[in-house]
Design an enzyme around this catalytic site. Sequence first.
Site, PDB file in Angstrom:
ATOM      1  N   GLY A 296       0.815  -1.211   0.000  1.00 52.42           N
ATOM      2  CA  GLY A 296       0.000   0.000   0.000  1.00 52.42           C
ATOM      3  C   GLY A 296       0.852   1.267   0.000  1.00 52.42           C
ATOM      4  O   GLY A 296       0.556   2.233  -0.706  1.00 52.42           O
ATOM      5  N   ASP A 297       1.939   1.233   0.792  1.00 49.82           N
ATOM      6  CA  ASP A 297       2.841   2.391   0.855  1.00 49.82           C
ATOM      7  C   ASP A 297       3.475   2.646  -0.518  1.00 49.82           C
ATOM      8  O   ASP A 297       3.629   3.798  -0.932  1.00 49.82           O
ATOM      9  CB  ASP A 297       3.970   2.154   1.868  1.00 49.82           C
ATOM     10  CG  ASP A 297       3.450   1.849   3.267  1.00 49.82           C
ATOM     11  OD1 ASP A 297       2.309   2.236   3.573  1.00 49.82           O
ATOM     12  OD2 ASP A 297       4.192   1.212   4.042  1.00 49.82           O
ATOM     13  N   SER A 298       3.862   1.580  -1.196  1.00 51.66           N
ATOM     14  CA  SER A 298       4.517   1.729  -2.506  1.00 51.66           C
ATOM     15  C   SER A 298       3.536   2.262  -3.531  1.00 51.66           C
ATOM     16  O   SER A 298       3.899   3.051  -4.387  1.00 51.66           O
ATOM     17  CB  SER A 298       5.022   0.394  -3.059  1.00 51.66           C
ATOM     18  OG  SER A 298       5.480  -0.399  -2.045  1.00 51.66           O
TER      19      SER A 298
END
Length: 342
Positions: A296-298
């Site tokens: 999700g962060d990426s």
Amino acid sequence: MSANYEGVLLGMGNPLLDISSVVDEAFLNKYDVKLNNAILAEDKHKPMYDELASNYNVEYIAGGATQNSIRVAQWMLQIPGATSYMGCIGKDKFGEEMKKKSTAGGVNVHYYEVDEPTGTCAVCVVGGERSLIANLSAANCYKSEHLKRPENWALVEKAKFIYIAGFFLTVSVDSILLVAEHAVAKNKVFAMNLSAPFICEFFRDAQEKTLPYCDYVFGNETEAKIFSKVRGWETESIEEIALKISALPKASGTHKRVTVITQGADPTVVAEDGKVTTFPVILLPKEKLIDTNGAGDSFVGGFLSQLVKEKSIADCVKAGHYAANVVIQRSGCTFPEKPDFE
């Protein structure tokens, strides 16, 4: 060309050193941990860190949700110093490790350093799915005094886009509001993430204070459903929830709010202007999935890397999908030297 991108994107959050390892169901059960969740460590979880370090093949990776997204955006942009980041670390070997890792990636980091251990996050991986247990320690000590120092506030002044994961709501709401109010006053773009079910559930008041400033709200399907449930919306339809989030009150009318919800292997949902668009993800055969930590962060990092270039939402989502696809084929939030994104 690159000069106008200097410091264009700023992140603030909880820098954590990920202690990542493949474990088994028994380990999860022992510590009462569920897959695909993100929680703060309680006393019962404290022995877990030593057990991981002594009995498992662990990797140490510079992490923390916001820092991951900023590192990925920096990697996608390939313009040194295009991104900057603030958060709190300890004066210890984990803190040094963190500085090395983030600086090597070209991020301009301004850490607040305190006499507490650097925060860590146990990343337990079973069958490619991850569970996160964060022991914030130093990360929990961030103070707005650090933000107000001239050399740090200069990063805020310089940035045109600001991103903060919802996890930072547990640490320094006043820092978030300072930056959010600045963004509104100067017509900058301010983005946040729902980040975890527990944030939507137990930090609702803090979330409510910051939502009006958000031009972009990111999240995944689990967080979106909890967000809806807490508000009594009585719907589990991701498209409907995304639309409702976009329509929540806004502090400024300059930018409309765009809501972006990822759903693992299912299409990403984008709501803006009362309309929903879905974008299929790049499908990955199960055997290529190494671990979903940082997926999700990426996605957010990839998305922001094109947003700062003022590309279309479709291009931003495409870049998000590309970055997440690269990262889930590797251990932790790591990536090759150069992206091959077109």
